[in-house]
Design a protein around this motif. Sequence first.
Motif, PDB file in Angstrom:
ATOM      1  N   ILE A  64       0.843  -1.196   0.000  1.00 58.36           N
ATOM      2  CA  ILE A  64       0.000   0.000   0.000  1.00 58.36           C
ATOM      3  C   ILE A  64       0.882   1.250   0.000  1.00 58.36           C
ATOM      4  CG2 ILE A  64      -1.690   1.287   1.386  1.00 58.36           C
ATOM      5  CD1 ILE A  64      -2.827  -1.338   2.255  1.00 58.36           C
ATOM      6  N   ASP A  65       0.363   2.252  -0.655  1.00 55.57           N
ATOM      7  CA  ASP A  65       1.041   3.552  -0.701  1.00 55.57           C
ATOM      8  C   ASP A  65       1.214   4.074   0.729  1.00 55.57           C
ATOM      9  OD1 ASP A  65       2.120   5.856  -1.851  1.00 55.57           O
ATOM     10  OD2 ASP A  65       0.161   6.862  -1.823  1.00 55.57           O
ATOM     11  N   ALA A  94       0.975   6.825   2.080  1.00 50.43           N
ATOM     12  CA  ALA A  94      -0.012   7.831   2.515  1.00 50.43           C
ATOM     13  C   ALA A  94      -1.277   7.164   3.056  1.00 50.43           C
ATOM     14  CB  ALA A  94      -0.355   8.748   1.349  1.00 50.43           C
ATOM     15  N   TYR A  95      -1.619   5.958   2.556  1.00 49.52           N
ATOM     16  CA  TYR A  95      -2.843   5.265   2.985  1.00 49.52           C
ATOM     17  C   TYR A  95      -2.565   4.073   3.902  1.00 49.52           C
ATOM     18  CZ  TYR A  95      -4.654   7.912  -0.947  1.00 49.52           C
ATOM     19  OH  TYR A  95      -4.979   8.919  -1.813  1.00 49.52           O
ATOM     20  N   ARG A  96      -1.321   3.883   4.240  1.00 52.97           N
ATOM     21  CA  ARG A  96      -0.932   2.698   5.011  1.00 52.97           C
ATOM     22  C   ARG A  96      -1.613   2.644   6.378  1.00 52.97           C
ATOM     23  NH1 ARG A  96       5.188   1.655   4.357  1.00 52.97           N
ATOM     24  NH2 ARG A  96       4.457   1.205   2.271  1.00 52.97           N
ATOM     25  N   THR A 123      -4.530   3.967   7.385  1.00 55.97           N
ATOM     26  CA  THR A 123      -5.951   3.668   7.212  1.00 55.97           C
ATOM     27  C   THR A 123      -6.155   2.197   6.860  1.00 55.97           C
ATOM     28  OG1 THR A 123      -6.294   5.924   6.415  1.00 55.97           O
ATOM     29  CG2 THR A 123      -8.049   4.347   5.989  1.00 55.97           C
ATOM     30  N   ALA A 124      -5.336   1.688   5.971  1.00 56.62           N
ATOM     31  CA  ALA A 124      -5.467   0.286   5.556  1.00 56.62           C
ATOM     32  C   ALA A 124      -5.195  -0.662   6.717  1.00 56.62           C
ATOM     33  CB  ALA A 124      -4.523   0.002   4.395  1.00 56.62           C
TER      34      ALA A 124
END
Length: 133
Positions: free
Chosen positions: A75-76, A78-80, A82-83
């Motif tokens: 995952i990118d 920036a979104y790690r 949240t994921a």
Amino acid sequence: MTDSSSQGPAAKLFTLSKRMLQRLLRMAEHRLTLATIELEEEKQQLLKLLLLAGASLLCLAFALMSLLMLVSWAIDPAYRLTALSLLCLTLFILAGVGVYSTLKLSRKSTLLVETRRQLQKDLRALQEPTDDQ
């Protein structure tokens, strides 16, 4: 002269009570034997089940940790966060469903089912009037 016509009422009562006691003792012995056999079988089945469940859970834990590491690397950045939060929430929900299912299944009593059935059969047989009189 030991035929039944020459025996008095006390002798007949003694003979009947002796026969009844012998039957009760035989039934108790058979039921105790059945109960011990069932307990041994339940113990062996439970041990196998625990070993299998433990090995499965250990493999599942390692697989989930590997999957989480793989997903977090893919995952990118920036979104790690949240994921990972969504993955943790999903795992907690799945764990809750698993615990609920396990508790629901554990409430179904199968311990000594055949022994209890035989004891109920014996009780009905003892309550029925007999033709020995």
